[in-house]
Write a protein that holds these residues in place. Structure first.
Motif, PDB file in Angstrom:
ATOM      1  N   VAL B 214       0.864  -1.183   0.000  1.00 11.71           N
ATOM      2  CA  VAL B 214       0.000   0.000   0.000  1.00 11.71           C
ATOM      3  C   VAL B 214       0.903   1.238   0.000  1.00 11.71           C
ATOM      4  O   VAL B 214       1.716   1.418   0.908  1.00 11.71           O
ATOM      5  CB  VAL B 214      -0.939   0.003   1.230  1.00 11.71           C
ATOM      6  CG1 VAL B 214      -1.779   1.283   1.262  1.00 11.71           C
ATOM      7  CG2 VAL B 214      -1.837  -1.239   1.211  1.00 11.71           C
ATOM      8  N   VAL B 215       0.792   2.052  -1.058  1.00 11.18           N
ATOM      9  CA  VAL B 215       1.681   3.207  -1.230  1.00 11.18           C
ATOM     10  C   VAL B 215       0.885   4.496  -1.025  1.00 11.18           C
ATOM     11  O   VAL B 215      -0.226   4.621  -1.553  1.00 11.18           O
ATOM     12  CB  VAL B 215       2.306   3.204  -2.654  1.00 11.18           C
ATOM     13  CG1 VAL B 215       3.312   4.352  -2.791  1.00 11.18           C
ATOM     14  CG2 VAL B 215       2.956   1.867  -2.957  1.00 11.18           C
ATOM     15  N   TRP B 216       1.467   5.423  -0.281  1.00 12.64           N
ATOM     16  CA  TRP B 216       0.742   6.664   0.014  1.00 12.64           C
ATOM     17  C   TRP B 216       1.657   7.883  -0.078  1.00 12.64           C
ATOM     18  O   TRP B 216       2.827   7.802   0.294  1.00 12.64           O
ATOM     19  CB  TRP B 216       0.172   6.609   1.441  1.00 12.64           C
ATOM     20  CG  TRP B 216      -1.271   6.992   1.466  1.00 12.64           C
ATOM     21  CD1 TRP B 216      -1.789   8.209   1.803  1.00 12.64           C
ATOM     22  CD2 TRP B 216      -2.382   6.168   1.105  1.00 12.64           C
ATOM     23  NE1 TRP B 216      -3.157   8.184   1.670  1.00 12.64           N
ATOM     24  CE2 TRP B 216      -3.542   6.938   1.236  1.00 12.64           C
ATOM     25  CE3 TRP B 216      -2.505   4.845   0.649  1.00 12.64           C
ATOM     26  CZ2 TRP B 216      -4.819   6.441   0.956  1.00 12.64           C
ATOM     27  CZ3 TRP B 216      -3.757   4.351   0.376  1.00 12.64           C
ATOM     28  CH2 TRP B 216      -4.904   5.143   0.525  1.00 12.64           C
ATOM     29  N   GLY B 217       1.133   8.979  -0.557  1.00 12.99           N
ATOM     30  CA  GLY B 217       1.856  10.246  -0.518  1.00 12.99           C
ATOM     31  C   GLY B 217       1.728  10.829   0.881  1.00 12.99           C
ATOM     32  O   GLY B 217       0.629  10.890   1.425  1.00 12.99           O
ATOM     33  N   SER B 218       2.860  11.247   1.450  1.00 15.69           N
ATOM     34  CA  SER B 218       2.830  11.754   2.833  1.00 15.69           C
ATOM     35  C   SER B 218       1.901  12.948   2.983  1.00 15.69           C
ATOM     36  O   SER B 218       1.358  13.179   4.050  1.00 15.69           O
ATOM     37  CB  SER B 218       4.235  12.181   3.274  1.00 15.69           C
ATOM     38  OG  SER B 218       5.049  11.059   3.354  1.00 15.69           O
ATOM     39  N   ASN B 219       1.750  13.727   1.923  1.00 19.22           N
ATOM     40  CA  ASN B 219       0.914  14.927   2.004  1.00 19.22           C
ATOM     41  C   ASN B 219      -0.390  14.777   1.220  1.00 19.22           C
ATOM     42  O   ASN B 219      -0.903  15.757   0.681  1.00 19.22           O
ATOM     43  CB  ASN B 219       1.696  16.139   1.508  1.00 19.22           C
ATOM     44  CG  ASN B 219       2.913  16.395   2.360  1.00 19.22           C
ATOM     45  OD1 ASN B 219       2.834  16.363   3.585  1.00 19.22           O
ATOM     46  ND2 ASN B 219       4.041  16.612   1.722  1.00 19.22           N
ATOM     47  N   ASP B 220      -0.879  13.572   1.167  1.00 16.63           N
ATOM     48  CA  ASP B 220      -2.176  13.349   0.516  1.00 16.63           C
ATOM     49  C   ASP B 220      -3.266  13.967   1.387  1.00 16.63           C
ATOM     50  O   ASP B 220      -3.468  13.546   2.525  1.00 16.63           O
ATOM     51  CB  ASP B 220      -2.409  11.838   0.349  1.00 16.63           C
ATOM     52  CG  ASP B 220      -3.656  11.537  -0.476  1.00 16.63           C
ATOM     53  OD1 ASP B 220      -4.456  12.472  -0.701  1.00 16.63           O
ATOM     54  OD2 ASP B 220      -3.819  10.376  -0.897  1.00 16.63           O
ATOM     55  N   GLY B 221      -3.929  14.983   0.860  1.00 18.51           N
ATOM     56  CA  GLY B 221      -4.990  15.646   1.616  1.00 18.51           C
ATOM     57  C   GLY B 221      -6.362  15.077   1.323  1.00 18.51           C
ATOM     58  O   GLY B 221      -7.333  15.352   2.033  1.00 18.51           O
ATOM     59  N   LEU B 222      -6.465  14.297   0.259  1.00 19.27           N
ATOM     60  CA  LEU B 222      -7.748  13.687  -0.096  1.00 19.27           C
ATOM     61  C   LEU B 222      -8.052  12.538   0.864  1.00 19.27           C
ATOM     62  O   LEU B 222      -9.149  12.432   1.415  1.00 19.27           O
ATOM     63  CB  LEU B 222      -7.692  13.189  -1.547  1.00 19.27           C
ATOM     64  CG  LEU B 222      -8.975  12.638  -2.132  1.00 19.27           C
ATOM     65  CD1 LEU B 222     -10.019  13.734  -2.292  1.00 19.27           C
ATOM     66  CD2 LEU B 222      -8.701  11.971  -3.489  1.00 19.27           C
ATOM     67  N   THR B 223      -7.057  11.681   1.022  1.00 23.47           N
ATOM     68  CA  THR B 223      -7.137  10.592   2.002  1.00 23.47           C
ATOM     69  C   THR B 223      -5.797  10.580   2.720  1.00 23.47           C
ATOM     70  O   THR B 223      -4.774  10.314   2.104  1.00 23.47           O
ATOM     71  CB  THR B 223      -7.348   9.231   1.323  1.00 23.47           C
ATOM     72  OG1 THR B 223      -6.499   9.177   0.183  1.00 23.47           O
ATOM     73  CG2 THR B 223      -8.776   9.021   0.918  1.00 23.47           C
ATOM     74  N   ARG B 224      -5.808  10.874   3.990  1.00 28.52           N
ATOM     75  CA  ARG B 224      -4.569  11.005   4.748  1.00 28.52           C
ATOM     76  C   ARG B 224      -3.863   9.640   4.862  1.00 28.52           C
ATOM     77  O   ARG B 224      -4.503   8.589   4.743  1.00 28.52           O
ATOM     78  CB  ARG B 224      -4.858  11.533   6.159  1.00 28.52           C
ATOM     79  CG  ARG B 224      -5.731  12.755   6.241  1.00 28.52           C
ATOM     80  CD  ARG B 224      -5.144  13.975   5.583  1.00 28.52           C
ATOM     81  NE  ARG B 224      -3.789  14.290   6.050  1.00 28.52           N
ATOM     82  CZ  ARG B 224      -3.032  15.284   5.554  1.00 28.52           C
ATOM     83  NH1 ARG B 224      -3.484  16.015   4.568  1.00 28.52           N
ATOM     84  NH2 ARG B 224      -1.837  15.504   6.029  1.00 28.52           N
TER      85      ARG B 224
END
Lengths: 410, 267
Positions: B214-224
């Motif tokens: 599961v990969v995530w952008g640290s500054n994803d504001g849509l889904t933290r």
């Protein structure tokens, strides 16, 4: 022609304009003061009682999460007016059946109001303006289909009197539909819809034998739509729809002098100048046509006609018959002119109140409208000779052309 | 510029009929199969990410119903429905040991597929995955993209808003504008309510039996990132990783870092 009074139950006491971005969806309710609001509600109901006494009809509506309209339930107002009025036709424009959970409950409520009022209901069903999708959370890509599925089901429920029937459609499932009470008017109350830019929707409305209403639309657009529908009927070999299948709502003010009328219409114009909403509330994906939405998403559409006319002012509205105001004689002329330009219509819904107009000022405008204007134009417009789908109706006699100096019939 | 979702010419493109729909499928490169399921904004289609992957592998792309040449049958109502079409296509193509790279709504689709059957799936990489409701009824798990003005939505999706490939669309011609508008209508149709999730999926995630990243952008504001961690926690053995200085589309904002993160996992 039939005439209706309309106020949208506004909350006029707003904070400074630059402190909020939208009247719709997100304006906090702390702006509303219930002590002041309670009196407003009663004052607005008084307007409709006066309309009844003056011999004109009532049109009411509903909106949600907005200071433009304090009525979140049209049926509640209708229920009050069913008792408080005696003769007026009670037109609801309308029930947002694409957005509400249960169209059958709506059918029940409307049937009850039709009974209490002894058959005075004119029952509108609307898709609802785009802002409503944020309060209802209904999917904008579905509401056009839901509207028509609900209308078809309600009509079936109103006209079925032999016990339960089954309904499992695309959007609505009901296994035991058995409506109590049945409506007072037989086979069912007149049905209306409203429309903006969809020619197909207008044609479907008229073909079904319903009344099609448009609000605050410039005369050329109104003519284009009404005549487009008439042409459509002709092409399909249907009887020509009578004028009473077409309705229009402008802003209206009638004064003893032009100056007084001008002052009144400036009060009504509050509705136009204060009807601001953020762009994304006005065009959620799937609500407007893809071609228009494409301009919204790419930033090529920044406000459009609604914003343009807001800035054009009252004179522009008058020129286009979106605002009709003046002395009684002037208003009669303007309505006749509009009638000619659009090829006829049979219902004039007069928005005679908005903003912080007082009851007294509104009552004066309403009284002059009912007593000095209505008698001179009520003969206008052909009347339907049947009920139900247009294809099953006898042909309407061709109407006489209205001459510029037509004399009012006795 | 909006890339038309029709893939590039050097790849093989075909229309596959499945369960009443016609889905545009493209295949490019040779090697072990990697299925890329694009996001709602389709930034992946025609991107360098695809070309890089295709150097060592066969990259297969499905265009979502209503995107590119894929049809949008009226009977399709949910992302769950679409996942059956995609599983059926895997069967028709007789693909085995497929690694699925899904992005945002595409990652939701990948999770829907794998929760039903991992028979043809070897690994999953879910980037900015949507589709699940973790918080309580008053918690906004996924920010409301329909409520906010477009500038705010961009800030929610991007760490650096200048990296939004659709930053300035005012010069788009009619065809390009219609492509973007049509995509957003399709997404609204499938994702307006329940808002970007399938209430049944949270429980079904336990059925996913393949290694998952599961990969995530640290500054994803849509889904933290908190949402991403919850996603990983619900999939047995799944790993969670963040990419700094990136929002909802880390592969767009930090393509190099993204490649490095996934390369080892999918090797």
């Amino acid at each position: 022609m039939e005439f209706y009074h309309f106020t949208e139950f506004p909350w006029p006491h707003l904070p400074p304009d630059d402190t909020f971005t939208s009247m719709r969806v997100n304006l906090p309710s702390k702006v509303y003061d219930p002590v002041v609001g309670a009196d407003l509600y009663n004052s607005y109901i008084d307007q409709y009682v006066l309309a009844d006494e003056l011999g004109i009809n009532c049109m009411i509506n509903e909106h949600h999460q907005t200071a433009t309209c304090l009525s979140p339930s049209g049926p509640l107002q209708m229920a009050i007016l069913a008792r408080e009025t005696k003769n007026a036709r009670l037109c609801i424009l309308g029930n947002p059946i694409a957005n509400i959970a249960d169209p059958i409950r709506c059918a029940e409520e409307m049937a009850m109001i039709d009974n209490i009022s002894h058959g005075r209901l004119e029952c509108g069903f609307v898709r609802g303006v785009p802002y409503e999708l944020f309060s209802s959370n209904r999917n904008p890509t579905e509401t056009a289909e839901r509207l028509w599925e609900s209308i078809d089901l309600i009509r079936k429920a109103w006209t079925s009197h032999d016990g339960p029937f089954n309904y499992e459609g695309k959007w609505i499932h009901k296994r035991q539909v058995n409506l109590w009470p049945r409506p007072y008017q037989q086979p069912h109350p007149p049905i209306w819809t409203t429309g903006g830019s969809s020619h197909a929707h207008a044609c479907r409305t008229i073909e079904n034998g319903f009344t099609f209403a448009m609000f605050l639309t410039p005369a050329d657009r109104l003519a284009e739509m009404f005549n487009g529908v008439r042409d459509h009927c002709k092409t399909k070999g249907l009887p020509a729809p009578a004028d009473d299948q077409f309705a229009y709502m402008p802003l209206v003010a009638v004064g003893e002098t032009e100056e007084e009328a001008r002052k009144m219409i400036e009060g009504v114009f509050w509705y136009v100048t204060h009807n601001k909403a953020e762009l994304q509330f006005r065009a959620p994906p799937g609500y407007v046509e893809t071609s228009l939405y494409a301009k919204v998403v790419t930033g090529q559409f920044t406000g459009g006609r609604t914003d343009a006319i807001r800035t054009q002012g009252i004179d522009f509205f008058k020129k286009n018959h979106v605002a009709i105001y003046g002395t009684p004689d002037s208003v009669v002329k303007q309505i006749k002119s509009l009638y000619r330009k659009v090829g006829g219509f049979g219902h004039l819904i007069a928005m005679l109140h908005a903003g912080d107009m007082s009851y007294e000022l509104t009552a004066k405008s309403m009284t002059l409208f009912a007593k000095e204007v209505v008698p001179k134009i009520k003969h206008l417009g052909s009347i339907s000779t049947g009920f139900g789908p247009l294809a099953e109706r006898p042909k309407v006699k061709p109407k006489k052309k209205v001459k510029k100096k037509a004399k009012a019939r006795a | 510029m909006p890339k038309n979702t029709t893939p590039r010419k050097h790849s093989a493109v075909e229309i596959i009929k499945t369960l009443g729909a016609r889905i545009e499928v493209s295949r490019q490169g040779k090697g072990r199969p990697v299925l890329v399921l694009h996001s709602e904004d389709a930034y992946e289609t025609g991107s360098t990410l695809i070309d890089t992957l295709a150097k060592k592998r066969e990259v297969i792309q499905f265009n979502m119903p209503g995107y590119g040449k894929s049809s949008l049958p009226k009977n399709l109502r949910t992302i769950d429905d679409i996942s059956y079409l995609y599983l059926d296509i895997l069967d028709q193509l007789e693909l085995k040991k497929v690694t699925i790279l899904g992005f945002s709504v595409g990652a939701w689709l990948a999770a829907e597929m794998a929760s039903k059957s991992c028979e043809r799936i070897q690994k999953l990489v879910l980037t900015g995955a949507l589709g699940v409701k973790f918080g309580g009824p008053y918690v906004r798990d996924i920010e409301d993209i329909y409520y906010h003005p477009r500038e705010k939505v961009r800030e929610l999706k991007f760490h650096d808003t200048n990296k939004d490939p659709d930053f300035d669309m005012t010069g788009y011609n009619t065809r390009q504008s219609l492509i973007v508008a049509r995509r957003r209508e399709v997404i609204a149709k499938f994702c307006w309510d329940p808002y970007f999730h399938n209430p049944a999926l949270k429980t079904r995630l336990a059925r996913i039996s393949v290694p998952t990243l599961v990969v995530w952008g640290s500054n994803d504001g849509l889904t933290r990132p908190k949402y991403g961690r919850a996603y990983a926690k619900h999939i047995d053995g799944a790993r969670f990783t963040e990419i700094p200085r990136a929002g909802h589309y880390p592969h767009v904002e930090q393509p190099g870092a993204f490649q490095r993160k996934i390369e080892k996992f999918i090797a």
